[in-house]
Design a protein around this motif. Structure first.
Motif, PDB file in Angstrom:
ATOM      1  N   ARG A  58       0.507   4.457  -2.565  1.00 58.70           N
ATOM      2  CA  ARG A  58       0.188   5.798  -2.049  1.00 58.70           C
ATOM      3  C   ARG A  58       1.250   6.819  -2.469  1.00 58.70           C
ATOM      4  O   ARG A  58       0.924   7.937  -2.878  1.00 58.70           O
ATOM      5  CB  ARG A  58       0.065   5.748  -0.528  1.00 58.70           C
TER       6      ARG A  58
ATOM      7  N   LYS B  95       0.812  -1.207   0.000  1.00 58.67           N
ATOM      8  CA  LYS B  95       0.000   0.000   0.000  1.00 58.67           C
ATOM      9  C   LYS B  95       0.851   1.265   0.000  1.00 58.67           C
ATOM     10  O   LYS B  95       0.488   2.264  -0.619  1.00 58.67           O
ATOM     11  CB  LYS B  95      -0.930  -0.007   1.215  1.00 58.67           C
TER      12      LYS B  95
ATOM     13  N   GLY C 231      -5.846   0.143  -1.671  1.00 58.37           N
ATOM     14  CA  GLY C 231      -4.932  -0.896  -1.227  1.00 58.37           C
ATOM     15  C   GLY C 231      -3.665  -0.923  -2.053  1.00 58.37           C
ATOM     16  O   GLY C 231      -2.966   0.079  -2.187  1.00 58.37           O
ATOM     17  N   GLU C 232      -3.354  -2.063  -2.661  1.00 58.28           N
ATOM     18  CA  GLU C 232      -2.152  -2.218  -3.480  1.00 58.28           C
ATOM     19  C   GLU C 232      -2.400  -1.932  -4.951  1.00 58.28           C
ATOM     20  O   GLU C 232      -1.548  -2.208  -5.803  1.00 58.28           O
ATOM     21  CB  GLU C 232      -1.605  -3.649  -3.338  1.00 58.28           C
TER      22      GLU C 232
END
Length: 265
Positions: A167, A163, A228-229
């Motif tokens: 981000r 994550k 998330g990822e």
């Protein structure tokens, strides 16, 4: 801050920002949605005429799910892509890829590294090392076209190892948009912190040559988001009046689908 005292995280953002800013604006894959500007032979025609590349209801050749109207869902990555929603069809091919395709991790990382091809020596190696640290797990793309032919969009999802990497990558792209002073698009209310949309340059008015009216340029808009990822990029093109909200809605639906990939939106 000198390079010797620069923190590793700041150095990563600086390297990525410098390279991405020199690449296609907010795009991971060049080309954009295909379209053809059509001229008309009547000087008094007032409505613009835009002919899109013919949308296709079929997936990429060889796909076991070929013919599926809502897009294939035969792999973990393809299941994350938003199935074609009501009012849309599978769109024109994304240049060099088809309109519904998955790219393996190694090739996806290679595409990102290509954006640093203007770097040489240590700078090039440093950039490629940072891409490797992102831990690219794979990429999938799907093209969508509104049934009334007013809008076409590409949705690209990129899975990374964690994550934090996603981000940081999202923040880098926002920083780049700010540096380029891009016009802000609509906000996605339920995802205000993890999404951002920007408009391209305003379309130029069509020129009149010898009584022939040419189709005006298309407006474009790019949205970045993450969950998330998974990093999401949506690139859309349309004639004026450009439906910005329709693009934002597409992004929102894609994010909701990632949250529950087993359900069609």
């Amino acid at each position: 801050m000198s390079e010797k005292t620069e923190k590793p995280g700041s150095r990563k953002r600086r390297i990525l920002l410098n390279v991405l800013a020199s690449a296609v604006v907010l795009g991971l894959v060049g080309g954009g949605v295909a379209y053809t500007a059509v001229t008309v032979d009547r000087a008094d025609r007032t409505a613009p005429t835009v002919a899109w590349a013919e949308p296709s209801a079929t997936a990429t050749a060889g796909d076991p799910a070929a013919g599926a109207l809502r897009g294939r869902a035969s792999t973990p990555m393809s299941k994350l892509l938003l199935p074609v929603p009501e009012g849309y069809t599978l769109g024109a091919d994304i240049e060099g890829y088809g309109n519904d395709v998955e790219v393996p991790a190694k090739q996806a990382a290679g595409l990102l590294k290509q954006s640093g091809r203007s770097f040489y020596g240590k700078k090039r190696r440093a950039y490629e090392k940072e891409i490797d640290r992102l831990g690219i797990q794979g990429m999938a793309m799907r093209a969508y076209a509104k049934e009334d032919s007013t809008l076409q969009a590409e949705v690209l999802i990129l899975r990374m190892k964690d994550k934090k990497s996603v981000r940081e990558f999202f923040e880098v792209r926002k920083d780049m948009a700010e540096l380029l002073d891009l016009r802000k698009g609509p906000k996605i209310k339920e995802h205000a912190k993890n999404s951002a949309c920007y408009l391209g340059p305003k379309p130029e008015k069509p020129k009149h040559d010898d009584g022939v009216e040419r189709t005006p340029d298309l407006q474009d808009m790019t949205c970045s988001a993450y969950d998330g990822e998974v990093m999401v990029t949506v690139r859309a093109f349309g004639a004026e009046p450009f439906d910005q909200q329709a693009v934002a809605d597409l992004v929102e639906k894609q994010l909701r689908h990632i949250e529950s990939p087993g359900e069609y939106v």
